[in-house]
Design a protein around this motif. Structure first.
Motif, PDB file in Angstrom:
ATOM      1  N   GLN A   7       0.836  -1.211   0.000  1.00  0.00           N
ATOM      2  CA  GLN A   7       0.000   0.000   0.000  1.00  0.00           C
ATOM      3  C   GLN A   7       0.868   1.259   0.000  1.00  0.00           C
ATOM      4  OE1 GLN A   7      -3.160   0.067   2.999  1.00  0.00           O
ATOM      5  NE2 GLN A   7      -3.202  -2.159   2.989  1.00  0.00           N
ATOM      6  N   TRP A   8       1.927   1.229   0.767  1.00  0.00           N
ATOM      7  CA  TRP A   8       2.854   2.352   0.842  1.00  0.00           C
ATOM      8  C   TRP A   8       3.510   2.603  -0.508  1.00  0.00           C
ATOM      9  CZ3 TRP A   8       4.430   6.737   2.199  1.00  0.00           C
ATOM     10  CH2 TRP A   8       5.740   7.097   2.504  1.00  0.00           C
ATOM     11  N   GLN A   9       4.011   1.535  -1.111  1.00  0.00           N
ATOM     12  CA  GLN A   9       4.675   1.673  -2.411  1.00  0.00           C
ATOM     13  C   GLN A   9       3.703   2.141  -3.486  1.00  0.00           C
ATOM     14  OE1 GLN A   9       7.255  -1.562  -3.390  1.00  0.00           O
ATOM     15  NE2 GLN A   9       7.381  -1.046  -5.551  1.00  0.00           N
ATOM     16  N   ASP A  10       2.505   1.580  -3.507  1.00  0.00           N
ATOM     17  CA  ASP A  10       1.498   1.996  -4.498  1.00  0.00           C
ATOM     18  C   ASP A  10       1.109   3.458  -4.287  1.00  0.00           C
ATOM     19  OD1 ASP A  10       1.540  -0.568  -5.498  1.00  0.00           O
ATOM     20  OD2 ASP A  10      -0.345  -1.191  -4.551  1.00  0.00           O
ATOM     21  N   GLY A  11       0.974   3.858  -3.017  1.00  0.00           N
ATOM     22  CA  GLY A  11       0.605   5.236  -2.714  1.00  0.00           C
ATOM     23  C   GLY A  11       1.680   6.223  -3.130  1.00  0.00           C
ATOM     24  N   ILE A  12       2.939   5.850  -2.911  1.00  0.00           N
ATOM     25  CA  ILE A  12       4.059   6.698  -3.325  1.00  0.00           C
ATOM     26  C   ILE A  12       3.986   6.965  -4.828  1.00  0.00           C
ATOM     27  CG2 ILE A  12       6.570   6.793  -3.592  1.00  0.00           C
ATOM     28  CD1 ILE A  12       6.751   5.117  -0.997  1.00  0.00           C
ATOM     29  N   GLN A  13       3.802   5.910  -5.596  1.00  0.00           N
ATOM     30  CA  GLN A  13       3.735   6.042  -7.050  1.00  0.00           C
ATOM     31  C   GLN A  13       2.523   6.859  -7.483  1.00  0.00           C
ATOM     32  OE1 GLN A  13       4.028   1.751  -7.843  1.00  0.00           O
ATOM     33  NE2 GLN A  13       5.966   2.138  -8.878  1.00  0.00           N
ATOM     34  N   ALA A  14       1.397   6.679  -6.806  1.00  0.00           N
ATOM     35  CA  ALA A  14       0.172   7.416  -7.155  1.00  0.00           C
ATOM     36  C   ALA A  14       0.353   8.920  -6.958  1.00  0.00           C
ATOM     37  CB  ALA A  14      -0.995   6.916  -6.312  1.00  0.00           C
ATOM     38  N   LEU A  15       1.239   9.306  -6.044  1.00  0.00           N
ATOM     39  CA  LEU A  15       1.492  10.729  -5.784  1.00  0.00           C
ATOM     40  C   LEU A  15       2.578  11.299  -6.701  1.00  0.00           C
ATOM     41  CD1 LEU A  15       1.315  10.658  -1.890  1.00  0.00           C
ATOM     42  CD2 LEU A  15      -0.230  11.925  -3.398  1.00  0.00           C
ATOM     43  N   GLY A  16       3.079  10.475  -7.608  1.00  0.00           N
ATOM     44  CA  GLY A  16       4.078  10.939  -8.554  1.00  0.00           C
ATOM     45  C   GLY A  16       5.475  11.044  -7.985  1.00  0.00           C
ATOM     46  N   VAL A  17       5.749  10.244  -6.949  1.00  0.00           N
ATOM     47  CA  VAL A  17       7.047  10.257  -6.272  1.00  0.00           C
ATOM     48  C   VAL A  17       7.775   8.951  -6.582  1.00  0.00           C
ATOM     49  CG1 VAL A  17       8.212  10.452  -4.035  1.00  0.00           C
ATOM     50  CG2 VAL A  17       6.075  11.711  -4.448  1.00  0.00           C
ATOM     51  N   THR A  18       9.089   9.013  -6.684  1.00  0.00           N
ATOM     52  CA  THR A  18       9.883   7.816  -6.960  1.00  0.00           C
ATOM     53  C   THR A  18       9.974   6.942  -5.709  1.00  0.00           C
ATOM     54  OG1 THR A  18      11.213   9.040  -8.560  1.00  0.00           O
ATOM     55  CG2 THR A  18      12.119   6.959  -7.748  1.00  0.00           C
ATOM     56  N   PRO A  19       9.553   5.671  -5.793  1.00  0.00           N
ATOM     57  CA  PRO A  19       9.575   4.773  -4.621  1.00  0.00           C
ATOM     58  C   PRO A  19      10.948   4.148  -4.395  1.00  0.00           C
ATOM     59  CG  PRO A  19       8.562   3.651  -6.474  1.00  0.00           C
ATOM     60  CD  PRO A  19       8.903   5.044  -6.960  1.00  0.00           C
ATOM     61  N   THR A  20      11.878   4.910  -3.857  1.00  0.00           N
ATOM     62  CA  THR A  20      13.221   4.406  -3.594  1.00  0.00           C
ATOM     63  C   THR A  20      13.219   3.478  -2.373  1.00  0.00           C
ATOM     64  OG1 THR A  20      13.738   6.270  -2.152  1.00  0.00           O
ATOM     65  CG2 THR A  20      14.236   6.534  -4.500  1.00  0.00           C
ATOM     66  N   VAL A  21      14.270   2.689  -2.242  1.00  0.00           N
ATOM     67  CA  VAL A  21      14.421   1.819  -1.077  1.00  0.00           C
ATOM     68  C   VAL A  21      14.488   2.660   0.190  1.00  0.00           C
ATOM     69  CG1 VAL A  21      15.959   0.177   0.071  1.00  0.00           C
ATOM     70  CG2 VAL A  21      15.539  -0.013  -2.392  1.00  0.00           C
ATOM     71  N   ARG A  22      15.207   3.770   0.131  1.00  0.00           N
ATOM     72  CA  ARG A  22      15.327   4.685   1.278  1.00  0.00           C
ATOM     73  C   ARG A  22      13.947   5.141   1.747  1.00  0.00           C
ATOM     74  NH1 ARG A  22      18.791   9.510   2.873  1.00  0.00           N
ATOM     75  NH2 ARG A  22      17.373  11.237   3.294  1.00  0.00           N
ATOM     76  N   LEU A  23      13.091   5.517   0.812  1.00  0.00           N
ATOM     77  CA  LEU A  23      11.764   6.021   1.159  1.00  0.00           C
ATOM     78  C   LEU A  23      10.843   4.902   1.637  1.00  0.00           C
ATOM     79  CD1 LEU A  23       9.622   8.223   1.323  1.00  0.00           C
ATOM     80  CD2 LEU A  23       9.273   7.995  -1.145  1.00  0.00           C
ATOM     81  N   ILE A  24      10.841   3.779   0.935  1.00  0.00           N
ATOM     82  CA  ILE A  24       9.952   2.680   1.309  1.00  0.00           C
ATOM     83  C   ILE A  24      10.310   2.126   2.682  1.00  0.00           C
ATOM     84  CG2 ILE A  24       9.221   0.333   0.722  1.00  0.00           C
ATOM     85  CD1 ILE A  24       9.685   1.114  -2.243  1.00  0.00           C
ATOM     86  N   ASP A  25      11.567   1.748   2.856  1.00  0.00           N
ATOM     87  CA  ASP A  25      11.984   1.154   4.131  1.00  0.00           C
ATOM     88  C   ASP A  25      11.963   2.183   5.266  1.00  0.00           C
ATOM     89  OD1 ASP A  25      12.301  -1.157   2.726  1.00  0.00           O
ATOM     90  OD2 ASP A  25      14.496  -1.147   2.758  1.00  0.00           O
ATOM     91  N   GLY A  26      12.412   3.388   4.969  1.00  0.00           N
ATOM     92  CA  GLY A  26      12.424   4.430   5.990  1.00  0.00           C
ATOM     93  C   GLY A  26      11.034   4.802   6.451  1.00  0.00           C
ATOM     94  N   GLY A  27      10.099   4.883   5.522  1.00  0.00           N
ATOM     95  CA  GLY A  27       8.725   5.212   5.885  1.00  0.00           C
ATOM     96  C   GLY A  27       8.084   4.148   6.757  1.00  0.00           C
ATOM     97  N   LEU A  28       8.313   2.895   6.428  1.00  0.00           N
ATOM     98  CA  LEU A  28       7.757   1.803   7.235  1.00  0.00           C
ATOM     99  C   LEU A  28       8.388   1.761   8.623  1.00  0.00           C
ATOM    100  CD1 LEU A  28       7.529  -1.023   4.543  1.00  0.00           C
ATOM    101  CD2 LEU A  28       5.629   0.276   5.541  1.00  0.00           C
ATOM    102  N   TYR A  29       9.684   2.047   8.695  1.00  0.00           N
ATOM    103  CA  TYR A  29      10.345   2.101  10.006  1.00  0.00           C
ATOM    104  C   TYR A  29       9.770   3.253  10.841  1.00  0.00           C
ATOM    105  CZ  TYR A  29      13.990   2.229  13.559  1.00  0.00           C
ATOM    106  OH  TYR A  29      14.661   2.210  14.760  1.00  0.00           O
ATOM    107  N   LEU A  30       9.558   4.380  10.196  1.00  0.00           N
ATOM    108  CA  LEU A  30       8.983   5.532  10.879  1.00  0.00           C
ATOM    109  C   LEU A  30       7.592   5.217  11.412  1.00  0.00           C
ATOM    110  CD1 LEU A  30       9.273   8.540  11.585  1.00  0.00           C
ATOM    111  CD2 LEU A  30       8.464   9.087   9.280  1.00  0.00           C
TER     112      LEU A  30
END
Length: 213
Positions: A7-30
């Motif tokens: 859901q996080w990765q799909d949402g990132i892409q839907a907002l026009g943002v690049t789903p990098t490993v830093r963003l995906i993993d960092g967001g879930l950790y946060l």
């Protein structure tokens, strides 16, 4: 957690943002740490992980395509939103996270350390008294537009203000000083949210004069 990650990765892409490993993993950790810390620090009234994903993480990402400049101030960051998420998404920009409530900033500072966010500085201060210069300001659920302009223009004279609002702020816009240029008011669809979201993009005056007009 895998479903939440998708859901996080799909949402990132839907907002026009690049789903990098830093963003995906960092967001879930946060998200995970926000739930853990929330029991002691009352960082958010939202306790459902999916709701936190949409209302805090994805909502925080919505300004990414519109931010200008290299130095960004997140005024009234609270528990680090949107600043921490923006810093994960935009490693080449520097984010100054500002708030007057030290209790929540303990969490913010710890997340900056644990996530290794070299592009973040944390400021425990009232924004009106802060001596700092940035290219742009972003704020979420902070204050009315006239108050934001009044309190924050000295941080970014001639720069950009991106205010994250819910419903279209008609009365706040009408109350803005004439010297303020409204560049754009854009409705935003945040995945998982049915409530209205708007990004108000203002150009701040070159010289801060809180007494004029």
């Amino acid at each position: 957690m895998e479903a939440l990650k998708q859901q996080w990765q799909d949402g990132i892409q839907a907002l026009g943002v690049t789903p990098t490993v830093r963003l995906i993993d960092g967001g879930l950790y946060l998200l995970k740490q926000l739930l853990r810390w929330n029991r002691a620090y009352n960082l958010t009234a939202i306790t459902d992980p999916e709701a936190i994903l949409s209302r805090h993480l994805l909502d925080s990402l919505s300004p990414v395509p519109f931010l200008q400049g290299e130095r960004i101030a997140d005024v009234g960051t609270g528990g680090g939103f949107p600043g921490l998420v923006l810093a994960l998404a935009l490693p080449d920009k520097h984010f100054a996270l500002i708030d007057s409530h030290g209790k929540k900033l303990r969490f913010v500072r710890q997340m900056v350390h644990e996530l290794g966010l070299k592009n973040v500085s944390v400021h425990h201060a009232r924004v009106q008294a802060l001596d700092l210069r940035v290219d742009a300001i972003v704020c979420r659920a902070f204050a009315t537009l006239p108050d934001i302009v009044d309190w924050c223009t000295h941080l970014a004279p001639g720069g950009q203000l991106l205010a994250m609002k819910g419903k279209y702020p008609k009365e706040e816009l009408a109350a803005l000083p004439k010297r303020i240029t409204v560049q754009e008011i854009r409705p935003i669809h945040v995945p998982g949210l049915t409530a209205d979201r708007h990004l108000v993009n203002l150009c701040l005056p070159e010289i801060c004069d809180n007494k004029s007009e």
